[in-house]
Design an enzyme around this catalytic site. Structure first.
Site, mmCIF file in Angstrom:
data_model
loop_
_atom_site.group_PDB
_atom_site.id
_atom_site.type_symbol
_atom_site.label_atom_id
_atom_site.label_comp_id
_atom_site.label_asym_id
_atom_site.label_seq_id
_atom_site.Cartn_x
_atom_site.Cartn_y
_atom_site.Cartn_z
ATOM 1 N N ASP A 123 0.619 -1.059 -0.047
ATOM 2 C CA ASP A 123 0.188 -0.092 -0.026
ATOM 3 C C ASP A 123 1.315 1.546 0.063
ATOM 4 O OD1 ASP A 123 -2.264 1.400 0.135
ATOM 5 O OD2 ASP A 123 -1.460 2.596 2.017
ATOM 6 N N GLU A 166 1.018 -0.823 -5.106
ATOM 7 C CA GLU A 166 0.584 0.113 -5.448
ATOM 8 C C GLU A 166 1.372 1.298 -5.735
ATOM 9 O OE1 GLU A 166 -3.364 2.814 -3.617
ATOM 10 O OE2 GLU A 166 -1.785 2.899 -2.560
HETATM 11 C C1 NOJ Z 1 -4.741 3.565 -0.625
HETATM 12 C C2 NOJ Z 1 -5.298 2.336 -0.187
HETATM 13 O O1 NOJ Z 1 -6.114 1.261 -1.191
HETATM 14 C C3 NOJ Z 1 -6.405 2.782 0.423
HETATM 15 O O2 NOJ Z 1 -8.040 2.611 0.001
HETATM 16 C C4 NOJ Z 1 -6.538 3.904 1.409
HETATM 17 O O3 NOJ Z 1 -7.457 4.603 1.759
HETATM 18 C C5 NOJ Z 1 -5.186 4.333 0.709
HETATM 19 N N1 NOJ Z 1 -4.703 3.744 0.063
HETATM 20 C C6 NOJ Z 1 -4.598 5.043 2.463
HETATM 21 O O4 NOJ Z 1 -4.212 3.759 3.210
#
Ligand code: NOJ
Ligand code: CA
Length: 596
Positions: A249, A309
């Site tokens: 993430d 991500e």
């Molecule tokens: C990316 C995640 O996909 C999202 O849902 C989240 O709010 C943020 N990162 C913070 O962790």
């Protein structure tokens, strides 16, 4: 799409679109042997003669656990619920499930605020439920990928509780603490992507802590080796339990400029009323690559995959995430398609060419829990089901690994909140009405047409759109023309067809504004994919001599059109509006693998 995310996405990806436009077209290759080398780790055994690793042949599927299946009828999905649906996933053709955070959490950001990295939140079950699910998945050859929230913890995490307790506590330097510039003045002008200053004053020790997301999500200090050790240890702990990898993430924001330079302010305001800003000093700092290389070393000991991500801005930046010697992320998600919100063959061609010119294995994503569902983004309101098949026909036949978002396979649509009071996602309450939050794309999975779509017998945590009456697993399973059955057939074909698994990608008829066509070519075998993205009937014609194929006919493997013969002339193809044709082209005897 929520405005905040669309703005972030566009800002991050506009240069990528530009570079795709300016970059070289997909180069025709004469044999799959010339295809790019796989980004495999050196130690893991390949799954084919091309040296591909398991994750290059696998189909991934994202599950938002709150919304998948509720086993105890409290209105919230859980791990036993997921466990009970593994046969469905197997039948669909899924090889790996990525479960978004299911760890103990106050749920401020619905699990992306982790208070304990080595346990399961009681609302989702127990560690033994996890072990049971893991065993059941393994029995079906389905791998489990967890979400690793590395940038920040919850403010309820024991590390942060200790960190904020005193300036000399053991964990003080595990987070980013600074003095203000002056009374009531944060250390600099950085903004939280979820609204307001990125600095929160803590009266107990009279300092500010840094949070790129909500104030309840303090950023970890990755410059502290103890943080690295603890977090690497977390991945080992789950690998030892049998987990096959992590989706990482928010990797872009792991590091901040230690000198805290102010970010440049841009003209205009965002949905939260904050000034627009270029995150020059707190986003994509180069130090992240050392961390990713370290995490990869651990992952390689377990033949595990790391999915990032990663909000790339151009192909050069994407390449950095694969690592200088393919030693970082095997699968950085580039979100290329999420920026094309119209059915445009020229735009998709550019994005596919860009992905294929990257130094590593492409990863294709149409949607996720932060983005408006693809059914709404691409649909025209009249032919959405056909368009959902068109999109599947494209991203499941490309060279690279697709990550499906749950519900995409049945044509689930967004169900956005109608009032501010109904919003659950805090950014939606803060940014209403410009930013409605992400509830709409996170609604419960639609299993059948009974009340609550068979998700729960309780009150579902988010309301289910009325489309569940027609778009649900049970009904679509019975309909040979449904989106679900098309996905099942397509994934079956993808798993068994050598050209779709290992072939290179060659764009065809690149000037056609309505029909997207390409070959997936493996030795003397190829699959031709032809997708009419327009509402009109279209004609297409192919001469594949330049691609090394003298064949004049294709053997139909799968199509959305009802009146297509089993052999189709390449010089004269008629495509129904919003249709997909997939056929085999061969220089040798043709062996049908899967009949439509
Ligand atoms: C990316 C995640 O996909 C999202 O849902 C989240 O709010 C943020 N990162 C913070 O962790
Ligand atoms: Ca439950």
């Amino acid at each position: 799409m929520p405005k905040l995310l669309s703005v972030l996405l566009l800002a991050a990806l506009l240069p990528l679109a530009a570079s795709a436009q300016a970059g070289p077209p997909a180069k025709p290759q004469t044999s799959a042997a010339k295809a790019k080398p796989s980004t495999a780790s050196s130690t893991a055994p390949p799954v084919d003669a091309e040296g591909h690793q398991w994750w290059q042949h696998a189909v991934f599927y994202e599950i938002y656990p709150r919304s998948y299946a509720d086993s105890n009828n409290d209105g919230i999905g859980d791990l036993p619920g997921i466990d009970s649906k593994l046969d469905y996933l197997k039948r669909l053709g899924v090889d790996a499930i990525w479960i978004t955070p299911c760890f103990p959490s106050p749920q401020v950001d619905f699990g992306y605020d982790v208070s304990d990295y080595e346990d399961i939140d009681p609302m989702y079950g127990t560690l033994s439920d996890f072990d049971q699910m893991q065993r059941d998945a393994q029995g079906r050859n389905i791998r489990i990928i967890l979400d690793f929230v590395m940038n920040h913890t919850s403010d309820q995490n024991k590390w942060f509780i200790d960190s904020r307790s005193s300036r000399t506590s053991k964990h003080r330097d595990w987070y980013v603490w600074r003095d203000g510039k002056g009374p009531n003045q944060p250390p600099n002008n950085w903004l939280s992507t979820f609204g307001g200053s990125a600095w929160q004053f803590d009266g107990k020790t009279s300092q500010y802590y840094y949070h790129f997301f909500y104030p309840q999500q303090p950023d970890l200090n990755w410059r502290n080796p103890a943080v690295k050790d603890a977090m690497f240890g977390v991945t080992r702990w789950w690998y030892d339990k049998g987990v096959a990898g992590f989706r990482l993430d928010a990797v872009d924001t792991l590091f901040e400029d230690p000198n805290l330079h102010d970010n440049p302010v841009l003209p205009g305001k965002n949905a939260f009323g904050d000034p627009k800003m270029k995150n020059e000093y707190n986003d994509k700092l180069p130090e992240v690559h050392d961390v990713l290389q370290g995490l990869r070393k651990v992952a390689d000991q377990y033949n595990a995959v790391l999915i990032g991500e990663t909000w790339t801005t151009d192909i050069e930046e994407l390449n950095k995430y694969y690592g200088p010697t393919s030693n970082e992320l095997q699968m950085p998600m580039d979100f290329l398609f999420t920026t094309v919100n119209k059915l445009s063959p020229p735009d998709f061609r550019k994005q596919i060419a860009a992905a294929n010119s990257a130094s590593g294995w492409p990863v294709y994503v149409l949607g996720n829990h932060d983005i408006e569902r693809s059914y709404n983004r691409y649909g025209d309101g009249k032919h959405n089901d056909e368009i959902a098949k068109v999109m599947a026909g494209m991203y499941l036949t490309l060279r690279g690994t697709p990550i499906l978002y749950y519900g995409e396979e049945i044509g689930m649509q967004n169900n956005d909140p109608k009032t501010r009071a109904a919003v659950k996602d805090p950014i939606g309450r803060r940014g209403w009405p410009d930013e409605k939050g992400r509830d709409g794309e996170r609604t419960p999975m639609q299993w059948d047409n009974t009340p609550n779509a068979g998700f729960t017998k309780g009150i579902p945590w988010l309301p289910i759109p009325v489309s569940y009456r027609t778009h649900n697993v049970a009904s679509e399973q019975k309909d040979p023309y449904s989106i679900l059955v098309f996905y099942q057939n397509l994934l079956k074909l993808r798993h068994t067809n050598r050209a779709l698994l290992d072939g290179d990608y060659v764009a065809l008829n690149e000037d056609d504004p309505n029909v997207l066509s390409y070959l997936r070519r493996y030795k003397d075998q190829a699959v031709l994919v032809v997708i009419n993205m327009s509402p009109q009937q279209q004609e297409a014609s192919f001469d594949l001599a330049a691609q090394g194929f003298s064949a004049t006919q294709a053997k139909t493997l799968l199509t959305t059109m009802s009146s297509v013969k089993s052999q189709t002339a390449l010089s004269d193809m008629t495509l129904a509006p919003f249709s997909v044709y997939i056929g085999e082209v061969s220089n040798t005897a043709i062996t049908p693998i899967h009949k439509p």
